[in-house]
Design a protein around this motif. Structure first.
Motif, PDB file in Angstrom:
ATOM      1  N   GLU A   1       0.825  -1.202   0.000  1.00  0.00           N
ATOM      2  CA  GLU A   1       0.000   0.000   0.000  1.00  0.00           C
ATOM      3  C   GLU A   1       0.861   1.254   0.000  1.00  0.00           C
ATOM      4  O   GLU A   1       0.532   2.259  -0.658  1.00  0.00           O
ATOM      5  CB  GLU A   1      -0.926   0.005   1.214  1.00  0.00           C
ATOM      6  N   ALA A   2       1.978   1.216   0.712  1.00  0.00           N
ATOM      7  CA  ALA A   2       2.888   2.364   0.728  1.00  0.00           C
ATOM      8  C   ALA A   2       3.430   2.648  -0.673  1.00  0.00           C
ATOM      9  O   ALA A   2       3.531   3.804  -1.090  1.00  0.00           O
ATOM     10  CB  ALA A   2       4.039   2.096   1.701  1.00  0.00           C
ATOM     11  N   ARG A   3       3.763   1.597  -1.403  1.00  0.00           N
ATOM     12  CA  ARG A   3       4.246   1.783  -2.769  1.00  0.00           C
ATOM     13  C   ARG A   3       3.171   2.436  -3.642  1.00  0.00           C
ATOM     14  O   ARG A   3       3.464   3.334  -4.436  1.00  0.00           O
ATOM     15  CB  ARG A   3       4.664   0.436  -3.365  1.00  0.00           C
ATOM     16  N   ARG A   4       1.948   1.991  -3.485  1.00  0.00           N
ATOM     17  CA  ARG A   4       0.858   2.559  -4.271  1.00  0.00           C
ATOM     18  C   ARG A   4       0.651   4.045  -3.957  1.00  0.00           C
ATOM     19  O   ARG A   4       0.434   4.869  -4.855  1.00  0.00           O
ATOM     20  CB  ARG A   4      -0.435   1.774  -4.032  1.00  0.00           C
ATOM     21  N   LEU A   5       0.734   4.374  -2.682  1.00  0.00           N
ATOM     22  CA  LEU A   5       0.574   5.776  -2.294  1.00  0.00           C
ATOM     23  C   LEU A   5       1.682   6.645  -2.891  1.00  0.00           C
ATOM     24  O   LEU A   5       1.422   7.765  -3.368  1.00  0.00           O
ATOM     25  CB  LEU A   5       0.580   5.890  -0.773  1.00  0.00           C
ATOM     26  N   ILE A   6       2.912   6.140  -2.878  1.00  0.00           N
ATOM     27  CA  ILE A   6       4.030   6.908  -3.422  1.00  0.00           C
ATOM     28  C   ILE A   6       3.847   7.126  -4.923  1.00  0.00           C
ATOM     29  O   ILE A   6       4.065   8.231  -5.444  1.00  0.00           O
ATOM     30  CB  ILE A   6       5.363   6.199  -3.129  1.00  0.00           C
ATOM     31  N   ILE A   7       3.430   6.088  -5.631  1.00  0.00           N
ATOM     32  CA  ILE A   7       3.279   6.217  -7.085  1.00  0.00           C
ATOM     33  C   ILE A   7       2.129   7.143  -7.432  1.00  0.00           C
ATOM     34  O   ILE A   7       2.231   7.982  -8.337  1.00  0.00           O
ATOM     35  CB  ILE A   7       3.093   4.824  -7.720  1.00  0.00           C
ATOM     36  N   HIS A   8       1.008   7.034  -6.717  1.00  0.00           N
ATOM     37  CA  HIS A   8      -0.093   7.966  -6.952  1.00  0.00           C
ATOM     38  C   HIS A   8       0.345   9.407  -6.692  1.00  0.00           C
ATOM     39  O   HIS A   8      -0.004  10.321  -7.444  1.00  0.00           O
ATOM     40  CB  HIS A   8      -1.291   7.610  -6.075  1.00  0.00           C
ATOM     41  N   GLY A   9       1.120   9.607  -5.635  1.00  0.00           N
ATOM     42  CA  GLY A   9       1.622  10.942  -5.358  1.00  0.00           C
ATOM     43  C   GLY A   9       2.562  11.445  -6.438  1.00  0.00           C
ATOM     44  O   GLY A   9       2.559  12.635  -6.782  1.00  0.00           O
ATOM     45  N   PHE A  10       3.365  10.537  -6.977  1.00  0.00           N
ATOM     46  CA  PHE A  10       4.284  10.881  -8.065  1.00  0.00           C
ATOM     47  C   PHE A  10       3.520  11.432  -9.270  1.00  0.00           C
ATOM     48  O   PHE A  10       3.888  12.458  -9.851  1.00  0.00           O
ATOM     49  CB  PHE A  10       5.066   9.624  -8.443  1.00  0.00           C
ATOM     50  N   PHE A  11       2.417  10.767  -9.647  1.00  0.00           N
ATOM     51  CA  PHE A  11       1.646  11.193 -10.815  1.00  0.00           C
ATOM     52  C   PHE A  11       0.716  12.369 -10.528  1.00  0.00           C
ATOM     53  O   PHE A  11       0.331  13.091 -11.452  1.00  0.00           O
ATOM     54  CB  PHE A  11       0.813  10.032 -11.352  1.00  0.00           C
ATOM     55  N   SER A  12       0.347  12.573  -9.266  1.00  0.00           N
ATOM     56  CA  SER A  12      -0.698  13.560  -8.977  1.00  0.00           C
ATOM     57  C   SER A  12      -0.291  14.977  -9.346  1.00  0.00           C
ATOM     58  O   SER A  12      -1.146  15.814  -9.646  1.00  0.00           O
ATOM     59  CB  SER A  12      -1.076  13.502  -7.492  1.00  0.00           C
ATOM     60  N   GLU A  13       1.010  15.270  -9.344  1.00  0.00           N
ATOM     61  CA  GLU A  13       1.462  16.609  -9.706  1.00  0.00           C
ATOM     62  C   GLU A  13       1.012  16.987 -11.111  1.00  0.00           C
ATOM     63  O   GLU A  13       0.713  18.155 -11.389  1.00  0.00           O
ATOM     64  CB  GLU A  13       2.984  16.702  -9.603  1.00  0.00           C
ATOM     65  N   VAL A  14       0.953  15.990 -12.002  1.00  0.00           N
ATOM     66  CA  VAL A  14       0.508  16.240 -13.367  1.00  0.00           C
ATOM     67  C   VAL A  14      -1.007  16.072 -13.484  1.00  0.00           C
ATOM     68  O   VAL A  14      -1.707  16.944 -14.018  1.00  0.00           O
ATOM     69  CB  VAL A  14       1.218  15.299 -14.359  1.00  0.00           C
ATOM     70  N   ILE A  15      -1.524  14.964 -12.985  1.00  0.00           N
ATOM     71  CA  ILE A  15      -2.950  14.669 -13.160  1.00  0.00           C
ATOM     72  C   ILE A  15      -3.825  15.746 -12.523  1.00  0.00           C
ATOM     73  O   ILE A  15      -4.874  16.115 -13.062  1.00  0.00           O
ATOM     74  CB  ILE A  15      -3.282  13.277 -12.583  1.00  0.00           C
ATOM     75  N   SER A  16      -3.393  16.282 -11.388  1.00  0.00           N
ATOM     76  CA  SER A  16      -4.211  17.289 -10.695  1.00  0.00           C
ATOM     77  C   SER A  16      -4.387  18.565 -11.498  1.00  0.00           C
ATOM     78  O   SER A  16      -5.290  19.355 -11.229  1.00  0.00           O
ATOM     79  CB  SER A  16      -3.591  17.622  -9.334  1.00  0.00           C
ATOM     80  N   ARG A  17      -3.533  18.797 -12.498  1.00  0.00           N
ATOM     81  CA  ARG A  17      -3.636  20.019 -13.302  1.00  0.00           C
ATOM     82  C   ARG A  17      -4.596  19.879 -14.483  1.00  0.00           C
ATOM     83  O   ARG A  17      -4.877  20.864 -15.170  1.00  0.00           O
ATOM     84  CB  ARG A  17      -2.254  20.412 -13.829  1.00  0.00           C
ATOM     85  N   ILE A  18      -5.092  18.676 -14.731  1.00  0.00           N
ATOM     86  CA  ILE A  18      -6.032  18.477 -15.838  1.00  0.00           C
ATOM     87  C   ILE A  18      -7.388  19.019 -15.414  1.00  0.00           C
ATOM     88  O   ILE A  18      -7.938  18.597 -14.385  1.00  0.00           O
ATOM     89  CB  ILE A  18      -6.105  16.991 -16.221  1.00  0.00           C
ATOM     90  N   PRO A  19      -7.974  19.944 -16.153  1.00  0.00           N
ATOM     91  CA  PRO A  19      -9.170  20.651 -15.681  1.00  0.00           C
ATOM     92  C   PRO A  19     -10.480  19.872 -15.803  1.00  0.00           C
ATOM     93  O   PRO A  19     -11.490  20.315 -15.275  1.00  0.00           O
ATOM     94  CB  PRO A  19      -9.197  21.900 -16.572  1.00  0.00           C
ATOM     95  N   VAL A  20     -10.480  18.745 -16.497  1.00  0.00           N
ATOM     96  CA  VAL A  20     -11.708  17.960 -16.667  1.00  0.00           C
ATOM     97  C   VAL A  20     -11.743  16.907 -15.558  1.00  0.00           C
ATOM     98  O   VAL A  20     -10.955  15.953 -15.556  1.00  0.00           O
ATOM     99  CB  VAL A  20     -11.758  17.304 -18.052  1.00  0.00           C
ATOM    100  N   GLU A  21     -12.661  17.076 -14.609  1.00  0.00           N
ATOM    101  CA  GLU A  21     -12.679  16.221 -13.424  1.00  0.00           C
ATOM    102  C   GLU A  21     -12.851  14.751 -13.771  1.00  0.00           C
ATOM    103  O   GLU A  21     -12.182  13.885 -13.196  1.00  0.00           O
ATOM    104  CB  GLU A  21     -13.800  16.666 -12.481  1.00  0.00           C
ATOM    105  N   SER A  22     -13.752  14.452 -14.699  1.00  0.00           N
ATOM    106  CA  SER A  22     -14.005  13.049 -15.032  1.00  0.00           C
ATOM    107  C   SER A  22     -12.758  12.374 -15.580  1.00  0.00           C
ATOM    108  O   SER A  22     -12.494  11.195 -15.301  1.00  0.00           O
ATOM    109  CB  SER A  22     -15.145  12.948 -16.048  1.00  0.00           C
ATOM    110  N   LEU A  23     -11.950  13.120 -16.337  1.00  0.00           N
ATOM    111  CA  LEU A  23     -10.722  12.543 -16.885  1.00  0.00           C
ATOM    112  C   LEU A  23      -9.660  12.399 -15.800  1.00  0.00           C
ATOM    113  O   LEU A  23      -8.908  11.418 -15.789  1.00  0.00           O
ATOM    114  CB  LEU A  23     -10.208  13.395 -18.042  1.00  0.00           C
ATOM    115  N   ARG A  24      -9.591  13.342 -14.874  1.00  0.00           N
ATOM    116  CA  ARG A  24      -8.662  13.194 -13.742  1.00  0.00           C
ATOM    117  C   ARG A  24      -8.954  11.898 -12.988  1.00  0.00           C
ATOM    118  O   ARG A  24      -8.044  11.129 -12.669  1.00  0.00           O
ATOM    119  CB  ARG A  24      -8.775  14.379 -12.784  1.00  0.00           C
ATOM    120  N   GLU A  25     -10.225  11.670 -12.708  1.00  0.00           N
ATOM    121  CA  GLU A  25     -10.604  10.465 -11.971  1.00  0.00           C
ATOM    122  C   GLU A  25     -10.291   9.208 -12.775  1.00  0.00           C
ATOM    123  O   GLU A  25      -9.844   8.195 -12.219  1.00  0.00           O
ATOM    124  CB  GLU A  25     -12.089  10.524 -11.629  1.00  0.00           C
ATOM    125  N   GLU A  26     -10.502   9.280 -14.096  1.00  0.00           N
ATOM    126  CA  GLU A  26     -10.223   8.116 -14.940  1.00  0.00           C
ATOM    127  C   GLU A  26      -8.737   7.798 -14.960  1.00  0.00           C
ATOM    128  O   GLU A  26      -8.339   6.625 -14.896  1.00  0.00           O
ATOM    129  CB  GLU A  26     -10.741   8.371 -16.358  1.00  0.00           C
TER     130      GLU A  26
END
Length: 387
Positions: free
Chosen positions: A348-373
Protein backbone atom coordinates in the motif's frame (compact mmCIF):
# COMPACT_ATOMS: atom_id res chain seq x y z
CA UNK A 1 -4.59 33.03 -37.39
CA UNK A 2 -0.92 32.14 -37.44
CA UNK A 3 0.79 30.87 -40.58
CA UNK A 4 3.91 29.00 -39.48
CA UNK A 5 4.95 27.92 -42.97
CA UNK A 6 6.98 31.08 -43.38
CA UNK A 7 9.39 29.61 -40.82
CA UNK A 8 9.74 26.23 -42.55
CA UNK A 9 13.38 25.24 -43.18
CA UNK A 10 14.67 23.95 -46.47
CA UNK A 11 16.26 20.56 -47.01
CA UNK A 12 19.91 20.52 -46.07
CA UNK A 13 19.77 23.75 -44.06
CA UNK A 14 19.23 22.48 -40.48
CA UNK A 15 21.24 24.77 -38.20
CA UNK A 16 19.32 24.04 -34.96
CA UNK A 17 16.85 21.53 -33.57
CA UNK A 18 14.08 23.88 -34.65
CA UNK A 19 15.33 23.98 -38.21
CA UNK A 20 14.61 20.34 -38.91
CA UNK A 21 13.40 19.62 -42.42
CA UNK A 22 9.62 19.43 -42.89
CA UNK A 23 7.48 18.44 -45.87
CA UNK A 24 3.98 17.31 -46.77
CA UNK A 25 5.42 14.90 -49.36
CA UNK A 26 6.54 11.48 -48.16
CA UNK A 27 9.00 11.16 -51.05
CA UNK A 28 11.02 14.04 -49.61
CA UNK A 29 12.10 11.83 -46.68
CA UNK A 30 14.52 8.93 -46.69
CA UNK A 31 13.28 5.64 -45.27
CA UNK A 32 14.29 5.61 -41.58
CA UNK A 33 17.07 3.36 -40.40
CA UNK A 34 17.62 2.08 -36.89
CA UNK A 35 20.59 4.36 -36.28
CA UNK A 36 18.84 7.57 -37.35
CA UNK A 37 18.73 9.94 -34.40
CA UNK A 38 14.96 10.48 -34.36
CA UNK A 39 14.20 6.76 -34.80
CA UNK A 40 16.93 5.07 -32.75
CA UNK A 41 14.78 4.21 -29.73
CA UNK A 42 11.74 2.69 -31.43
CA UNK A 43 11.81 -0.76 -33.05
CA UNK A 44 11.12 -0.07 -36.73
CA UNK A 45 9.98 -3.63 -37.37
CA UNK A 46 7.06 -3.02 -35.00
CA UNK A 47 5.69 -0.08 -37.01
CA UNK A 48 3.81 -2.31 -39.49
CA UNK A 49 5.30 -0.59 -42.51
CA UNK A 50 4.31 2.97 -41.57
CA UNK A 51 7.92 4.06 -42.00
CA UNK A 52 8.71 2.37 -45.34
CA UNK A 53 5.47 2.16 -47.31
CA UNK A 54 4.74 -1.54 -46.73
CA UNK A 55 1.63 -0.89 -44.61
CA UNK A 56 -1.74 -2.58 -45.20
CA UNK A 57 -4.69 -1.18 -47.18
CA UNK A 58 -5.43 2.48 -46.42
CA UNK A 59 -8.73 3.65 -44.93
CA UNK A 60 -9.96 6.97 -43.53
CA UNK A 61 -9.61 7.61 -39.83
CA UNK A 62 -12.80 7.02 -37.87
CA UNK A 63 -13.53 10.31 -36.15
CA UNK A 64 -16.48 11.58 -34.14
CA UNK A 65 -16.81 15.15 -32.86
CA UNK A 66 -19.10 16.24 -30.03
CA UNK A 67 -19.05 20.00 -29.83
CA UNK A 68 -21.13 22.72 -28.16
CA UNK A 69 -22.76 25.57 -30.02
CA UNK A 70 -20.27 27.94 -31.59
CA UNK A 71 -18.06 25.16 -32.98
CA UNK A 72 -18.05 23.84 -36.56
CA UNK A 73 -16.76 20.36 -37.41
CA UNK A 74 -16.28 19.39 -41.06
CA UNK A 75 -14.88 16.44 -42.99
CA UNK A 76 -12.86 17.90 -45.85
CA UNK A 77 -10.71 16.78 -48.76
CA UNK A 78 -6.92 16.58 -48.32
CA UNK A 79 -6.43 19.71 -50.44
CA UNK A 80 -8.63 21.95 -48.30
CA UNK A 81 -6.82 25.29 -48.02
CA UNK A 82 -7.28 25.43 -44.23
CA UNK A 83 -5.07 22.40 -43.72
CA UNK A 84 -1.35 22.68 -43.12
CA UNK A 85 -1.22 26.35 -42.07
CA UNK A 86 0.68 25.52 -38.89
CA UNK A 87 3.45 23.56 -40.57
CA UNK A 88 4.39 20.38 -42.38
CA UNK A 89 5.31 17.02 -40.80
CA UNK A 90 8.87 16.63 -39.56
CA UNK A 91 9.29 12.90 -40.21
CA UNK A 92 8.50 10.34 -42.88
CA UNK A 93 5.54 8.74 -41.10
CA UNK A 94 3.85 12.11 -40.63
CA UNK A 95 4.41 12.92 -44.30
CA UNK A 96 3.10 9.46 -45.24
CA UNK A 97 -0.10 10.16 -43.32
CA UNK A 98 -0.47 13.52 -45.07
CA UNK A 99 0.24 12.08 -48.51
CA UNK A 100 -2.03 9.05 -48.11
CA UNK A 101 -5.02 10.26 -46.07
CA UNK A 102 -8.36 9.98 -47.90
CA UNK A 103 -9.82 12.96 -46.04
CA UNK A 104 -9.32 15.19 -43.01
CA UNK A 105 -11.18 16.93 -40.22
CA UNK A 106 -11.40 20.67 -39.57
CA UNK A 107 -12.76 21.94 -36.25
CA UNK A 108 -13.28 25.72 -35.99
CA UNK A 109 -13.88 27.84 -32.90
CA UNK A 110 -14.90 31.32 -33.96
CA UNK A 111 -13.24 34.44 -32.58
CA UNK A 112 -14.44 35.65 -29.16
CA UNK A 113 -16.32 32.39 -28.51
CA UNK A 114 -16.24 31.22 -24.88
CA UNK A 115 -17.14 27.55 -24.51
CA UNK A 116 -18.46 26.18 -21.22
CA UNK A 117 -18.31 22.56 -22.42
CA UNK A 118 -15.34 20.65 -23.91
CA UNK A 119 -15.01 19.76 -27.57
CA UNK A 120 -14.70 15.96 -27.60
CA UNK A 121 -12.89 14.47 -30.61
CA UNK A 122 -12.71 10.67 -30.62
CA UNK A 123 -10.58 8.76 -33.13
CA UNK A 124 -11.19 5.01 -33.22
CA UNK A 125 -8.78 2.47 -34.61
CA UNK A 126 -9.95 0.58 -37.70
CA UNK A 127 -8.87 -2.85 -36.50
CA UNK A 128 -6.63 -5.46 -38.07
CA UNK A 129 -5.71 -5.75 -41.74
CA UNK A 130 -5.93 -2.04 -42.62
CA UNK A 131 -4.05 1.18 -41.95
CA UNK A 132 -5.82 4.45 -41.14
CA UNK A 133 -4.34 7.84 -41.96
CA UNK A 134 -5.81 11.22 -41.10
CA UNK A 135 -5.36 14.84 -40.15
CA UNK A 136 -7.26 16.95 -37.65
CA UNK A 137 -6.93 20.72 -37.89
CA UNK A 138 -8.23 22.77 -34.97
CA UNK A 139 -8.61 26.48 -35.64
CA UNK A 140 -9.18 28.71 -32.61
CA UNK A 141 -10.04 32.34 -33.33
CA UNK A 142 -8.69 35.34 -31.45
CA UNK A 143 -9.74 35.73 -27.80
CA UNK A 144 -11.71 32.47 -27.86
CA UNK A 145 -11.66 30.09 -24.89
CA UNK A 146 -11.96 26.35 -25.42
CA UNK A 147 -11.15 22.95 -23.92
CA UNK A 148 -10.44 20.18 -26.44
CA UNK A 149 -10.31 16.49 -25.51
CA UNK A 150 -8.72 14.35 -28.25
CA UNK A 151 -9.18 10.68 -27.41
CA UNK A 152 -7.86 7.59 -29.21
CA UNK A 153 -9.68 4.29 -28.62
CA UNK A 154 -9.92 0.79 -30.09
CA UNK A 155 -7.07 -0.89 -31.89
CA UNK A 156 -5.37 -0.92 -35.28
CA UNK A 157 -2.54 0.79 -37.12
CA UNK A 158 -2.92 4.56 -37.26
CA UNK A 159 -0.82 7.59 -38.17
CA UNK A 160 -2.04 11.16 -38.14
CA UNK A 161 -1.20 14.84 -38.03
CA UNK A 162 -2.95 17.14 -35.58
CA UNK A 163 -2.55 20.90 -35.82
CA UNK A 164 -3.65 23.65 -33.46
CA UNK A 165 -3.75 27.18 -34.84
CA UNK A 166 -4.31 29.34 -31.78
CA UNK A 167 -5.28 32.94 -32.44
CA UNK A 168 -4.28 36.11 -30.66
CA UNK A 169 -5.29 36.22 -27.02
CA UNK A 170 -7.00 32.81 -27.15
CA UNK A 171 -6.96 30.50 -24.14
CA UNK A 172 -6.93 26.80 -25.06
CA UNK A 173 -6.73 23.63 -23.01
CA UNK A 174 -5.88 20.43 -24.92
CA UNK A 175 -6.04 16.93 -23.46
CA UNK A 176 -4.70 14.10 -25.62
CA UNK A 177 -5.77 10.74 -24.22
CA UNK A 178 -4.12 7.74 -25.91
CA UNK A 179 -6.48 5.13 -24.44
CA UNK A 180 -5.75 2.45 -27.04
CA UNK A 181 -6.54 -1.24 -26.62
CA UNK A 182 -3.89 -3.93 -26.94
CA UNK A 183 -2.47 -4.32 -30.42
CA UNK A 184 -2.62 -0.65 -31.42
CA UNK A 185 0.27 1.08 -33.18
CA UNK A 186 -0.06 4.87 -33.34
CA UNK A 187 2.35 7.55 -34.54
CA UNK A 188 1.24 11.18 -34.33
CA UNK A 189 2.73 14.53 -35.28
CA UNK A 190 1.16 17.45 -33.39
CA UNK A 191 1.92 20.98 -34.56
CA UNK A 192 0.95 24.02 -32.49
CA UNK A 193 1.25 27.67 -33.53
CA UNK A 194 0.80 30.28 -30.81
CA UNK A 195 -0.59 33.72 -31.60
CA UNK A 196 0.24 36.90 -29.70
CA UNK A 197 -0.62 36.62 -25.98
CA UNK A 198 -2.20 33.20 -26.50
CA UNK A 199 -2.32 30.68 -23.64
CA UNK A 200 -2.07 26.90 -24.11
CA UNK A 201 -2.36 24.10 -21.57
CA UNK A 202 -1.54 20.86 -23.39
CA UNK A 203 -1.67 17.47 -21.62
CA UNK A 204 -0.90 13.99 -22.95
CA UNK A 205 -1.88 10.74 -21.22
CA UNK A 206 -0.53 7.46 -22.64
CA UNK A 207 -1.54 4.18 -21.02
CA UNK A 208 -2.74 1.93 -23.85
CA UNK A 209 -1.47 0.47 -27.11
CA UNK A 210 1.58 -1.56 -28.11
CA UNK A 211 3.57 1.26 -29.74
CA UNK A 212 2.57 4.91 -29.28
CA UNK A 213 4.80 7.76 -30.44
CA UNK A 214 3.55 11.34 -30.04
CA UNK A 215 5.60 14.27 -31.34
CA UNK A 216 4.30 17.71 -30.28
CA UNK A 217 5.95 20.82 -31.73
CA UNK A 218 5.12 24.26 -30.32
CA UNK A 219 6.14 27.37 -32.25
CA UNK A 220 6.06 30.79 -30.64
CA UNK A 221 5.69 33.04 -33.66
CA UNK A 222 4.21 36.09 -31.85
CA UNK A 223 5.30 37.63 -28.53
CA UNK A 224 3.52 37.30 -25.21
CA UNK A 225 2.37 33.68 -25.52
CA UNK A 226 2.41 31.12 -22.70
CA UNK A 227 2.49 27.32 -23.15
CA UNK A 228 2.43 24.53 -20.59
CA UNK A 229 3.00 20.96 -21.78
CA UNK A 230 2.17 18.16 -19.37
CA UNK A 231 2.32 14.40 -19.79
CA UNK A 232 1.74 11.13 -17.93
CA UNK A 233 2.55 7.65 -19.23
CA UNK A 234 2.63 4.16 -17.75
CA UNK A 235 4.07 1.30 -19.79
CA UNK A 236 3.90 -2.34 -18.82
CA UNK A 237 4.92 -5.62 -20.45
CA UNK A 238 5.63 -5.33 -24.16
CA UNK A 239 4.61 -1.69 -24.51
CA UNK A 240 6.72 1.09 -26.00
CA UNK A 241 5.74 4.75 -25.49
CA UNK A 242 7.67 7.70 -26.89
CA UNK A 243 7.11 11.41 -26.34
CA UNK A 244 9.37 13.63 -28.43
CA UNK A 245 8.80 17.37 -27.94
CA UNK A 246 10.09 20.57 -29.47
CA UNK A 247 9.36 24.02 -28.02
CA UNK A 248 10.64 26.67 -30.43
CA UNK A 249 10.97 30.16 -28.97
CA UNK A 250 11.31 32.23 -32.13
CA UNK A 251 10.25 35.57 -30.67
CA UNK A 252 10.63 37.59 -27.49
CA UNK A 253 8.62 37.62 -24.27
CA UNK A 254 7.18 34.10 -24.27
CA UNK A 255 6.96 31.51 -21.50
CA UNK A 256 6.97 27.71 -21.59
CA UNK A 257 6.85 24.94 -19.00
CA UNK A 258 7.21 21.22 -19.70
CA UNK A 259 6.48 18.54 -17.09
CA UNK A 260 6.20 14.85 -18.04
CA UNK A 261 6.13 11.91 -15.61
CA UNK A 262 6.19 8.23 -16.45
CA UNK A 263 6.49 4.76 -14.96
CA UNK A 264 7.53 1.42 -16.46
CA UNK A 265 7.02 -2.14 -15.26
CA UNK A 266 8.03 -5.12 -17.34
CA UNK A 267 9.62 -8.53 -17.00
CA UNK A 268 12.96 -9.81 -18.27
CA UNK A 269 11.07 -11.72 -21.00
CA UNK A 270 8.63 -8.91 -21.83
CA UNK A 271 10.33 -5.55 -21.48
CA UNK A 272 8.43 -2.30 -21.02
CA UNK A 273 10.10 0.78 -22.55
CA UNK A 274 9.55 4.51 -22.65
CA UNK A 275 11.45 7.33 -24.28
CA UNK A 276 11.11 11.04 -23.61
CA UNK A 277 13.01 13.63 -25.65
CA UNK A 278 12.47 17.28 -24.82
CA UNK A 279 14.03 19.90 -27.09
CA UNK A 280 13.74 23.60 -26.20
CA UNK A 281 15.24 26.17 -28.55
CA UNK A 282 15.66 29.84 -27.65
CA UNK A 283 16.58 31.75 -30.79
CA UNK A 284 18.80 34.81 -30.99
CA UNK A 285 15.95 37.33 -31.00
CA UNK A 286 13.84 35.56 -28.35
CA UNK A 287 14.74 37.97 -25.57
CA UNK A 288 13.12 37.65 -22.15
CA UNK A 289 12.22 33.99 -22.69
CA UNK A 290 11.23 32.08 -19.55
CA UNK A 291 11.35 28.29 -19.90
CA UNK A 292 11.89 25.13 -17.88
CA UNK A 293 11.39 21.46 -18.71
CA UNK A 294 11.27 18.45 -16.39
CA UNK A 295 10.93 14.72 -16.99
CA UNK A 296 10.82 12.13 -14.19
CA UNK A 297 10.57 8.35 -14.53
CA UNK A 298 10.03 5.50 -12.09
CA UNK A 299 11.34 2.00 -12.81
CA UNK A 300 8.99 -0.28 -10.88
CA UNK A 301 10.22 -3.77 -11.83
CA UNK A 302 13.02 -5.60 -13.54
CA UNK A 303 12.43 -5.49 -17.28
CA UNK A 304 11.56 -1.81 -17.33
CA UNK A 305 13.62 0.76 -19.23
CA UNK A 306 13.17 4.52 -19.55
CA UNK A 307 15.26 6.91 -21.65
CA UNK A 308 15.11 10.61 -20.79
CA UNK A 309 16.89 13.18 -22.97
CA UNK A 310 16.40 16.90 -22.28
CA UNK A 311 18.02 19.38 -24.67
CA UNK A 312 18.20 23.13 -24.18
CA UNK A 313 19.69 25.27 -26.95
CA UNK A 314 20.15 28.98 -26.21
CA UNK A 315 21.23 31.54 -28.80
CA UNK A 316 20.83 34.68 -26.67
CA UNK A 317 21.93 35.69 -23.19
CA UNK A 318 19.02 38.05 -22.67
CA UNK A 319 16.55 35.64 -21.09
CA UNK A 320 14.45 35.65 -17.93
CA UNK A 321 15.28 32.03 -17.11
CA UNK A 322 15.94 28.64 -18.66
CA UNK A 323 16.63 25.19 -17.33
CA UNK A 324 15.91 21.49 -17.57
CA UNK A 325 15.99 18.33 -15.46
CA UNK A 326 15.45 14.63 -16.11
CA UNK A 327 15.55 11.64 -13.78
CA UNK A 328 15.22 7.87 -14.10
CA UNK A 329 15.18 5.92 -10.89
CA UNK A 330 13.50 3.52 -8.51
CA UNK A 331 11.55 4.08 -5.34
CA UNK A 332 12.58 6.62 -2.75
CA UNK A 333 13.47 4.24 0.08
CA UNK A 334 13.14 7.00 2.66
CA UNK A 335 9.54 7.70 1.67
CA UNK A 336 8.78 3.99 1.73
CA UNK A 337 10.36 3.60 5.19
CA UNK A 338 8.46 6.64 6.50
CA UNK A 339 5.07 5.21 5.50
CA UNK A 340 5.84 1.68 6.67
CA UNK A 341 7.03 3.03 10.04
CA UNK A 342 3.52 4.36 10.51
CA UNK A 343 1.94 1.00 10.05
CA UNK A 344 1.16 1.13 6.32
CA UNK A 345 1.86 -2.20 4.58
CA UNK A 346 4.65 -2.11 2.00
CA UNK A 347 2.39 -2.79 -1.00
CA UNK A 348 0.00 0.00 0.00
CA UNK A 349 2.89 2.36 0.73
CA UNK A 350 4.25 1.78 -2.77
CA UNK A 351 0.86 2.56 -4.27
CA UNK A 352 0.57 5.78 -2.29
CA UNK A 353 4.03 6.91 -3.42
CA UNK A 354 3.28 6.22 -7.08
CA UNK A 355 -0.09 7.97 -6.95
CA UNK A 356 1.62 10.94 -5.36
CA UNK A 357 4.28 10.88 -8.06
CA UNK A 358 1.65 11.19 -10.81
CA UNK A 359 -0.70 13.56 -8.98
CA UNK A 360 1.46 16.61 -9.71
CA UNK A 361 0.51 16.24 -13.37
CA UNK A 362 -2.95 14.67 -13.16
CA UNK A 363 -4.21 17.29 -10.69
CA UNK A 364 -3.64 20.02 -13.30
CA UNK A 365 -6.03 18.48 -15.84
CA UNK A 366 -9.17 20.65 -15.68
CA UNK A 367 -11.71 17.96 -16.67
CA UNK A 368 -12.68 16.22 -13.42
CA UNK A 369 -14.01 13.05 -15.03
CA UNK A 370 -10.72 12.54 -16.89
CA UNK A 371 -8.66 13.19 -13.74
CA UNK A 372 -10.60 10.47 -11.97
CA UNK A 373 -10.22 8.12 -14.94
CA UNK A 374 -6.45 8.59 -15.05
CA UNK A 375 -6.16 7.96 -11.31
CA UNK A 376 -8.13 4.76 -11.86
CA UNK A 377 -5.79 3.70 -14.68
CA UNK A 378 -2.77 4.18 -12.43
CA UNK A 379 -4.45 1.93 -9.86
CA UNK A 380 -5.17 -0.69 -12.52
CA UNK A 381 -1.55 -0.63 -13.69
CA UNK A 382 -0.27 -1.05 -10.14
CA UNK A 383 -2.49 -4.08 -9.63
CA UNK A 384 -0.48 -5.84 -12.35
CA UNK A 385 2.75 -5.71 -10.36
CA UNK A 386 3.59 -9.23 -9.22
CA UNK A 387 0.12 -10.32 -10.35
Amino acid sequence: MVNANEFAPKAGHQATKGDQFTSFNVEDFDIPRGRDEVWRFVSLRELRGLHNGTFAEVVSQKVAVEAPAGVRAETVSPDDERLGKVGAPSDRVGAQAWTSMPDAQVVTVDADTVLDQPINITIEGSGEGVTSFGATSIQVGHHAQATIVLKYVGTGTHADNVEFNIGEGANVTVIVDADWDNGAVHLSNQMIAMGRDAVLRHSVATFGGDVVRIVPRVVFSEPGADAELLGVYFADQGQYFENRLLVDHKVANCRSRVLYKGAVQGTPKSVARTCWVGDVLIRANAHNTDTYETNANLILTEGGRADAIPNLEIETGQIAGAGHAATVGRFDDEQLFYLMARGIPESEARRLIIHGFFSEVISRIPVESLREELESRVTDELSKINA
